[in-house]
Design a protein around this motif. Structure first.
Motif, mmCIF file in Angstrom:
data_model
loop_
_atom_site.group_PDB
_atom_site.id
_atom_site.type_symbol
_atom_site.label_atom_id
_atom_site.label_comp_id
_atom_site.label_asym_id
_atom_site.label_seq_id
_atom_site.Cartn_x
_atom_site.Cartn_y
_atom_site.Cartn_z
ATOM 1 N N SER A 2 -8.413 -1.372 3.492
ATOM 2 C CA SER A 2 -9.852 -1.342 3.792
ATOM 3 C C SER A 2 -10.393 0.090 3.835
ATOM 4 O O SER A 2 -11.248 0.418 4.661
ATOM 5 C CB SER A 2 -10.139 -2.063 5.117
ATOM 6 N N PHE A 3 -9.883 0.937 2.949
ATOM 7 C CA PHE A 3 -10.308 2.329 2.820
ATOM 8 C C PHE A 3 -10.120 3.114 4.122
ATOM 9 O O PHE A 3 -10.839 4.057 4.393
ATOM 10 C CB PHE A 3 -11.763 2.409 2.327
ATOM 11 N N SER A 6 0.818 -1.220 0.000
ATOM 12 C CA SER A 6 0.000 0.000 0.000
ATOM 13 C C SER A 6 0.849 1.266 0.000
ATOM 14 O O SER A 6 0.514 2.251 -0.674
ATOM 15 C CB SER A 6 -0.955 -0.010 1.200
ATOM 16 N N LEU A 39 -6.340 4.287 -5.293
ATOM 17 C CA LEU A 39 -7.452 3.404 -4.939
ATOM 18 C C LEU A 39 -6.950 2.016 -4.569
ATOM 19 O O LEU A 39 -7.482 1.377 -3.650
ATOM 20 C CB LEU A 39 -8.450 3.318 -6.094
ATOM 21 N N SER A 40 -5.905 1.555 -5.251
ATOM 22 C CA SER A 40 -5.314 0.259 -4.906
ATOM 23 C C SER A 40 -4.750 0.294 -3.491
ATOM 24 O O SER A 40 -4.907 -0.665 -2.716
ATOM 25 C CB SER A 40 -4.211 -0.102 -5.900
ATOM 26 N N LYS A 51 -7.743 0.196 -1.038
ATOM 27 C CA LYS A 51 -8.382 -1.125 -0.958
ATOM 28 C C LYS A 51 -7.581 -2.055 -0.054
ATOM 29 O O LYS A 51 -8.153 -2.819 0.741
ATOM 30 C CB LYS A 51 -8.500 -1.735 -2.351
ATOM 31 N N GLU A 98 -15.358 2.428 -6.904
ATOM 32 C CA GLU A 98 -14.117 2.338 -6.141
ATOM 33 C C GLU A 98 -13.680 0.890 -5.951
ATOM 34 O O GLU A 98 -12.482 0.581 -5.968
ATOM 35 C CB GLU A 98 -14.293 2.970 -4.759
ATOM 36 N N ARG A 99 -14.637 0.022 -5.763
ATOM 37 C CA ARG A 99 -14.335 -1.378 -5.484
ATOM 38 C C ARG A 99 -14.276 -2.235 -6.749
ATOM 39 O O ARG A 99 -14.197 -3.458 -6.681
ATOM 40 C CB ARG A 99 -15.363 -1.940 -4.494
ATOM 41 N N GLU A 124 -19.212 4.189 -4.632
ATOM 42 C CA GLU A 124 -18.603 3.129 -3.819
ATOM 43 C C GLU A 124 -18.377 1.871 -4.646
ATOM 44 O O GLU A 124 -17.348 1.205 -4.518
ATOM 45 C CB GLU A 124 -19.493 2.833 -2.614
#
Length: 420
Positions: A161-162, A130, A154-155, A158, A272-273, A269
């Motif tokens: 867990s945001f 991350s 965004l990776s 994720k 994003e996922r 949302e």
């Protein structure tokens, strides 16, 4: 008299002897001092010896990074870069080393090398890194490669867990750069939920004006507008027209009722996922309730449809935003241009890239590269050269100059000369 003379002779002899001894002592002291100075070990030389004796790649890379720091401090940046490039060229498995290599390149303004190093670190960790994703996103943001920056950040989120305040803050910076200030504010608020002491997020959020917000209001529900088959065909036809710059709409907050707002948040949302079909469905629900047009939803739906490779639908949504709110969302021109180029419609791509370049202040370096590339494909070598020279000027203002730039400029100048 004789005794006096004898006394003077003795005193003079003693003085001369003392002076000679003193001179010898000073000479010896200087010699010893010089030896002491010469015996102080050279940090760079010592580190080079340690590098040669390193038991493994990780230790060798760590020491080489230290050596580069010493060389930079001594004003020897080219030599330092040569040491860093030795790590870059190695085949060592050392994700932490490559992460730190990316940081070193980034500090020296070597963006492309930093990006490559971070990607190597991420690959070696099989995508589970991350911090490397976050730093990669920052460097891509500086380079004007906003879509790649958004993907990297965004990776990072994720994987956490945001709940990664720094990545949220940086993602907000990406959204702000793209003109999506509502999304930027959302990210800065999310950063503060995770880290209430994040001063940069506080300051960024304080600068976002109310005109960029989406306000939830109570209002009668609108009747959804149905789209006939002929209207869909018309939308595809309209998408083939060249985009044009429009005057900015009144800078008022966007308004949605609570139901539409909830659909919008679900769509975001899901996007994003990576749940693009679900995202597209919820964006359409917003648009159905807004008679087919709500700029943030049309724009974000366009991105989702590009990912799904549904180009005609994406083009229709992006073109609607560029025609009605292009000055407020100039990023719509950039994505239109990419779609046109992908479809081989190069004149439309050139026009859209040129408008993106015109509307963004300060200029985006990546847009200039894209504009130069498309103009070269069209055979407009003078225009391509102009865009490339503007790109290089911006890079040099930041103290950077890509290795390939001289060859690229020379090639375009040669083609432009022959074009005359």
């Amino acid at each position: 008299m004789r005794k006096t003379s004898l006394f003077l002779i003795v005193v003079s002899t003693a003085f001369l002897y003392s002076s000679a001894v003193c001179a010898q002592t000073q000479t010896r002291a200087r010699s010893i001092a010089e030896q002491d100075v010469n015996n102080i070990p050279d940090p760079a030389a010592r580190l080079r010896e340690d590098i040669e004796a390193a038991p493994n790649d990780s230790e060798r890379n760590r020491l080489r990074l230290q050596l580069a720091e010493v060389l930079v401090a001594a004003g020897q940046k080219p030599v330092a870069l040569a040491e860093l490039n030795k790590i870059k060229a190695s085949n060592s498995f050392d994700p932490v080393g490559f992460y730190n290599l990316g940081n070193a390149f980034a500090r020296l303004g070597e963006s492309e090398s930093a990006i490559a190093a971070y990607r190597t670190a991420i690959d070696q960790r099989k995508g589970r890194y991350s911090r490397a994703y976050n730093n990669l996103g920052v460097v891509l943001l500086r380079a004007g490669r906003w879509d790649e920056a958004q993907e990297a950040l965004l990776s990072a989120m994720k994987l956490e867990s945001f709940r990664y305040a720094e990545a949220s803050y940086n993602l907000g910076r990406v959204y702000a750069a793209k003109g999506q200030h509502d999304l930027a504010a959302r990210e800065w608020r999310r950063a503060l939920v995770v880290d209430p002491q994040h001063d940069a997020a506080k300051q960024a959020l304080a600068r976002v004006g109310t005109e960029e917000r989406i306000v939830v209001v109570s209002r009668p529900v609108k009747t959804p507008e149905k789209t006939s088959g002929s209207k869909q065909a018309d939308a595809v036809a309209v998408a083939k027209k060249a985009p044009s710059i429009t005057a900015p709409s009144a800078a008022k907050p966007f308004e949605l009722d609570q139901t539409s707002f909830d659909f919008l948040q679900r769509a975001r949302e899901a996007a994003e996922r990576g749940k693009m079909l679900q995202a597209a469905d919820n964006f359409r629900r917003v648009l159905n309730r807004e008679n087919g047009y709500f700029p943030p939803a049309n724009l974000e739906l366009g991105y989702v449809l590009v990912t799904l490779k549904r180009d005609d639908e994406a083009l229709s949504n992006l073109l609607a935003v560029s025609k009605r709110d292009g000055a407020r969302f100039p990023i719509s021109y950039f994505h239109l241009a990419r779609l046109y180029e992908r479809r081989g419609e190069l004149k439309l791509a050139e026009a859209a890239f040129a408008q993106a370049v015109t509307l963004y202040k300060p200029a985006n370096m990546q847009f200039l590269l894209d504009l130069s590339r498309v103009r070269e494909k069209l055979g407009d070598y003078k225009g391509s050269l102009e865009a490339m020279e503007n790109y290089l000027k911006l890079m040099q203002e930041q103290g950077q100059k890509p290795d390939w730039s001289d060859d690229r400029i020379a090639d375009l100048r040669s083609k432009a000369t022959k074009q005359d």
